[in-house]
Design a protein around this motif. Sequence first.
Motif, PDB file in Angstrom:
ATOM      1  N   GLY A 127       0.856  -1.203   0.079  1.00  0.00           N
ATOM      2  CA  GLY A 127      -0.031   0.042  -0.001  1.00  0.00           C
ATOM      3  C   GLY A 127       0.877   1.179  -0.009  1.00  0.00           C
ATOM      4  N   VAL A 128       2.002   1.305   0.977  1.00  0.00           N
ATOM      5  CA  VAL A 128       2.711   2.516   0.908  1.00  0.00           C
ATOM      6  C   VAL A 128       3.629   2.443  -0.620  1.00  0.00           C
ATOM      7  CG1 VAL A 128       4.837   3.547   1.973  1.00  0.00           C
ATOM      8  CG2 VAL A 128       2.948   2.278   3.268  1.00  0.00           C
ATOM      9  N   LYS A 129       4.199   1.325  -0.987  1.00  0.00           N
ATOM     10  CA  LYS A 129       4.939   1.343  -2.013  1.00  0.00           C
ATOM     11  C   LYS A 129       4.508   1.823  -3.215  1.00  0.00           C
ATOM     12  CE  LYS A 129       7.867  -1.740  -4.965  1.00  0.00           C
ATOM     13  NZ  LYS A 129       8.926  -1.048  -4.726  1.00  0.00           N
ATOM     14  N   TYR A 130       3.083   1.699  -3.398  1.00  0.00           N
ATOM     15  CA  TYR A 130       2.366   2.126  -4.609  1.00  0.00           C
ATOM     16  C   TYR A 130       1.579   3.211  -4.472  1.00  0.00           C
ATOM     17  CZ  TYR A 130       4.358  -2.086  -6.885  1.00  0.00           C
ATOM     18  OH  TYR A 130       5.337  -2.965  -7.455  1.00  0.00           O
ATOM     19  N   ARG A 131       1.499   3.931  -3.312  1.00  0.00           N
ATOM     20  CA  ARG A 131       0.633   4.873  -3.062  1.00  0.00           C
ATOM     21  C   ARG A 131       0.790   6.063  -3.976  1.00  0.00           C
ATOM     22  NH1 ARG A 131       3.134   7.258   2.737  1.00  0.00           N
ATOM     23  NH2 ARG A 131       5.152   8.018   1.950  1.00  0.00           N
ATOM     24  N   LYS A 132      -0.077   7.268  -4.202  1.00  0.00           N
ATOM     25  CA  LYS A 132      -0.007   8.090  -5.136  1.00  0.00           C
ATOM     26  C   LYS A 132      -0.186   9.584  -4.207  1.00  0.00           C
ATOM     27  CE  LYS A 132      -2.558  10.412  -8.808  1.00  0.00           C
ATOM     28  NZ  LYS A 132      -3.588  10.512  -9.554  1.00  0.00           N
ATOM     29  N   GLU A 133       1.012  10.191  -4.329  1.00  0.00           N
ATOM     30  CA  GLU A 133       1.093  11.525  -3.527  1.00  0.00           C
ATOM     31  C   GLU A 133       0.759  12.754  -4.440  1.00  0.00           C
ATOM     32  OE1 GLU A 133       5.348  11.695  -2.280  1.00  0.00           O
ATOM     33  OE2 GLU A 133       5.446   9.704  -1.621  1.00  0.00           O
ATOM     34  N   HIS A 134      -0.230  13.389  -3.939  1.00  0.00           N
ATOM     35  CA  HIS A 134      -0.784  14.532  -4.385  1.00  0.00           C
ATOM     36  C   HIS A 134      -0.080  15.812  -4.536  1.00  0.00           C
ATOM     37  CE1 HIS A 134      -4.118  11.997  -5.562  1.00  0.00           C
ATOM     38  NE2 HIS A 134      -4.250  11.636  -4.354  1.00  0.00           N
ATOM     39  N   PRO A 135      -0.016  16.934  -5.321  1.00  0.00           N
ATOM     40  CA  PRO A 135       0.448  18.217  -5.189  1.00  0.00           C
ATOM     41  C   PRO A 135       0.334  18.764  -4.059  1.00  0.00           C
ATOM     42  CG  PRO A 135      -0.510  17.730  -7.396  1.00  0.00           C
ATOM     43  CD  PRO A 135      -1.025  16.874  -6.512  1.00  0.00           C
ATOM     44  N   ASP A 136      -0.816  18.699  -3.292  1.00  0.00           N
ATOM     45  CA  ASP A 136      -1.197  19.524  -2.083  1.00  0.00           C
ATOM     46  C   ASP A 136      -0.598  18.720  -0.740  1.00  0.00           C
ATOM     47  OD1 ASP A 136      -3.097  17.099  -2.001  1.00  0.00           O
ATOM     48  OD2 ASP A 136      -4.859  18.333  -1.839  1.00  0.00           O
ATOM     49  N   GLY A 137       0.104  17.538  -0.863  1.00  0.00           N
ATOM     50  CA  GLY A 137       0.858  16.908   0.144  1.00  0.00           C
ATOM     51  C   GLY A 137      -0.271  15.771   0.593  1.00  0.00           C
ATOM     52  N   THR A 138      -1.384  15.672   0.170  1.00  0.00           N
ATOM     53  CA  THR A 138      -2.183  14.357   0.596  1.00  0.00           C
ATOM     54  C   THR A 138      -1.885  13.384  -0.153  1.00  0.00           C
ATOM     55  OG1 THR A 138      -3.900  14.884  -1.108  1.00  0.00           O
ATOM     56  CG2 THR A 138      -4.137  15.791   1.251  1.00  0.00           C
ATOM     57  N   VAL A 139      -2.124  11.962   0.240  1.00  0.00           N
ATOM     58  CA  VAL A 139      -1.808  10.912  -0.037  1.00  0.00           C
ATOM     59  C   VAL A 139      -3.103   9.749  -0.368  1.00  0.00           C
ATOM     60  CG1 VAL A 139      -0.529   8.775   0.439  1.00  0.00           C
ATOM     61  CG2 VAL A 139       0.279  10.856   1.030  1.00  0.00           C
ATOM     62  N   SER A 140      -3.054   9.194  -1.286  1.00  0.00           N
ATOM     63  CA  SER A 140      -3.991   8.082  -1.658  1.00  0.00           C
ATOM     64  C   SER A 140      -3.192   6.687  -1.853  1.00  0.00           C
ATOM     65  CB  SER A 140      -4.830   8.452  -2.897  1.00  0.00           C
ATOM     66  OG  SER A 140      -5.471   9.643  -2.744  1.00  0.00           O
ATOM     67  N   LEU A 399     -12.620   5.553  -7.978  1.00  0.00           N
ATOM     68  CA  LEU A 399     -13.477   5.221  -9.109  1.00  0.00           C
ATOM     69  C   LEU A 399     -13.739   6.491  -9.941  1.00  0.00           C
ATOM     70  CD1 LEU A 399     -15.847   2.837  -7.144  1.00  0.00           C
ATOM     71  CD2 LEU A 399     -14.185   2.441  -8.977  1.00  0.00           C
ATOM     72  N   PHE A 400     -13.776   7.520  -9.321  1.00  0.00           N
ATOM     73  CA  PHE A 400     -13.893   8.730 -10.291  1.00  0.00           C
ATOM     74  C   PHE A 400     -12.807   9.693 -10.372  1.00  0.00           C
ATOM     75  CE2 PHE A 400     -17.944   7.305  -8.313  1.00  0.00           C
ATOM     76  CZ  PHE A 400     -18.809   7.740  -9.460  1.00  0.00           C
ATOM     77  N   GLY A 401     -11.509   9.045 -10.410  1.00  0.00           N
ATOM     78  CA  GLY A 401     -10.190   9.788 -10.885  1.00  0.00           C
ATOM     79  C   GLY A 401      -9.842  10.778  -9.813  1.00  0.00           C
ATOM     80  N   ASP A 402      -9.803  10.392  -8.517  1.00  0.00           N
ATOM     81  CA  ASP A 402      -9.440  11.053  -7.274  1.00  0.00           C
ATOM     82  C   ASP A 402     -10.225  12.328  -7.283  1.00  0.00           C
ATOM     83  OD1 ASP A 402      -7.589   9.229  -6.147  1.00  0.00           O
ATOM     84  OD2 ASP A 402      -6.284   9.953  -7.660  1.00  0.00           O
ATOM     85  N   ASN A 403     -11.501  12.074  -7.721  1.00  0.00           N
ATOM     86  CA  ASN A 403     -12.332  13.361  -7.704  1.00  0.00           C
ATOM     87  C   ASN A 403     -12.758  13.886  -6.232  1.00  0.00           C
ATOM     88  OD1 ASN A 403     -15.592  14.729  -7.872  1.00  0.00           O
ATOM     89  ND2 ASN A 403     -14.451  14.958 -10.022  1.00  0.00           N
ATOM     90  N   LYS A 404     -12.686  14.931  -5.924  1.00  0.00           N
ATOM     91  CA  LYS A 404     -13.050  15.329  -4.431  1.00  0.00           C
ATOM     92  C   LYS A 404     -14.171  15.558  -4.305  1.00  0.00           C
ATOM     93  CE  LYS A 404      -8.899  15.740  -3.292  1.00  0.00           C
ATOM     94  NZ  LYS A 404      -8.171  14.629  -2.320  1.00  0.00           N
ATOM     95  N   THR A 405     -15.048  16.010  -5.203  1.00  0.00           N
ATOM     96  CA  THR A 405     -16.627  16.248  -5.170  1.00  0.00           C
ATOM     97  C   THR A 405     -17.215  14.931  -5.011  1.00  0.00           C
ATOM     98  OG1 THR A 405     -16.608  18.053  -6.694  1.00  0.00           O
ATOM     99  CG2 THR A 405     -18.648  17.111  -6.510  1.00  0.00           C
ATOM    100  N   ALA A 406     -16.854  13.999  -5.668  1.00  0.00           N
ATOM    101  CA  ALA A 406     -17.211  12.521  -5.641  1.00  0.00           C
ATOM    102  C   ALA A 406     -17.092  11.992  -4.049  1.00  0.00           C
ATOM    103  CB  ALA A 406     -16.786  11.471  -6.459  1.00  0.00           C
TER     104      ALA A 406
END
Length: 475
Positions: A127-140, A399-406
């Motif tokens: 989970g950590v190895k393949y996580r996605k780091e966003h520009p705002d510092g949050t992580v998925s 599922l919705f492309g890391d969409n915050k509204t969703a």
Amino acid sequence: MDIFNSILDGITNAVFYSVTFGDIRIPLIVAWLIIAAIFFTVYLGFQNIRGFKHALDLVRGKYSKPEDAGEVSHFQALATAVSGTVGLGNIAGVAVAVSLGGPGATFWMIVAGFLGMSAKMAECTLGVKYRKEHPDGTVSGGPMYYLRDGIAQIGKPGLGKVLAAAFAVFCVLGSLGGGNMFQSNQATQQVMDVMGASPDNAALAFGIGAVFAVAVGLVIIGGIKSIAKVTEKVVPFMAVLYITACLVIIAVNIGYVPTAFGQIISGAFSPEGAVGGVIGVLIVGFQRAAFSNEAGIGSASIAHSAVKTKEPATEGFVSLLEPFIDTICICTMTALVIVITGVWTDEATIAAGGVALTSSAFASVVSWFPYVLALAVVLFALSTMLSWSYYGMKATGYLFGDNKTAENIYKVIFCLFTVLGAGLALDSVLGFSDAAIFLMSIPNLIGLYLLARVLKKEINQYRNKIATGEIAPVK
């Protein structure tokens, strides 16, 4: 409501399709988890034993570096993940296991917890190895990402995308079922019980559910950082509160402890009158343990992926502690209380089901202890709902492309299901909870098997860095 319950029952029957050998029914999904837990325990070289001390060092912050990418500390990540597993499964779920399989089911729950430590390590490392780091510092992170990206790296991108999407869908369903409705249902039942209210008072049940929904909504608005700040305080408090109450009950009945352990051991290998004999009790124990600690399900890796670290294996080691705390410690405490007090032999109490059985055990020693249990139940339920709201939110975002509204829409739906779960029948809620959560294990474990070599290499590289001093404790 009857139609809704019928739909839930239909889903449950499909997921828990069983193979019958004589009088023994073995749900294939449970066997799927058992085999995986055994495989990763052996394949990773019993890290659940060898890596235990290092896991404690990591949680204590001996190797933490604030500048590493991520959102939360090792302790906060562990607290959040534990809050997602230490829930009503530890109270109501254990009661169900003992009432169905007798004291012997406890033994197999402990074994399942031990083996599950390895499966948990596998999924959280990846989970950590393949996580996605966003520009705002949050992580998925979590199974969605290692299924998609990890499997793509080994040359099977199409399969990875399918498995990732399937996991995300099941995760959303699991978050609404086991991570929400079941928790709300059992917490509401316990609150109504101590209030002396009729269990058929639907209006009151939905009202209590609405209060839970508001409490959850106020916290989950802030995302993982807000959830972690709450869980790092609530989890230690609720664990100490519950374990202390259990220890008091055990102390009062100290003379019955040897007998209780004898019943647990003998019942595990020669149960009399239990469902399906030895294998039946084993299956009951493993099924309830899997629902409780979620090893192999993949959910916890979503929370662990937000940790501040540049070494994926660190969080794999930390996650070893989850099944230990959840199943080996807290579930065993609950089982001992139920067996020692003898309430599991009372047919009328068993008929009440779930948390009512544990509540009767508490009341048999101190009349006001059910109020302590009620507080623990509410805290367990709320903390679990907080963590699972994050899991479901991240799955929805994927599922919705890391969409915050969703993700925000999902939060509203989650709170509505909190209210709904408070007024549903226990059997339907419990069955659907198991079904949705266990479905997550299908794509998750397929991915873990495919990425087993990558996983082992990652862990071995990390251990070598520790051994050579390349990674040393922070002074």
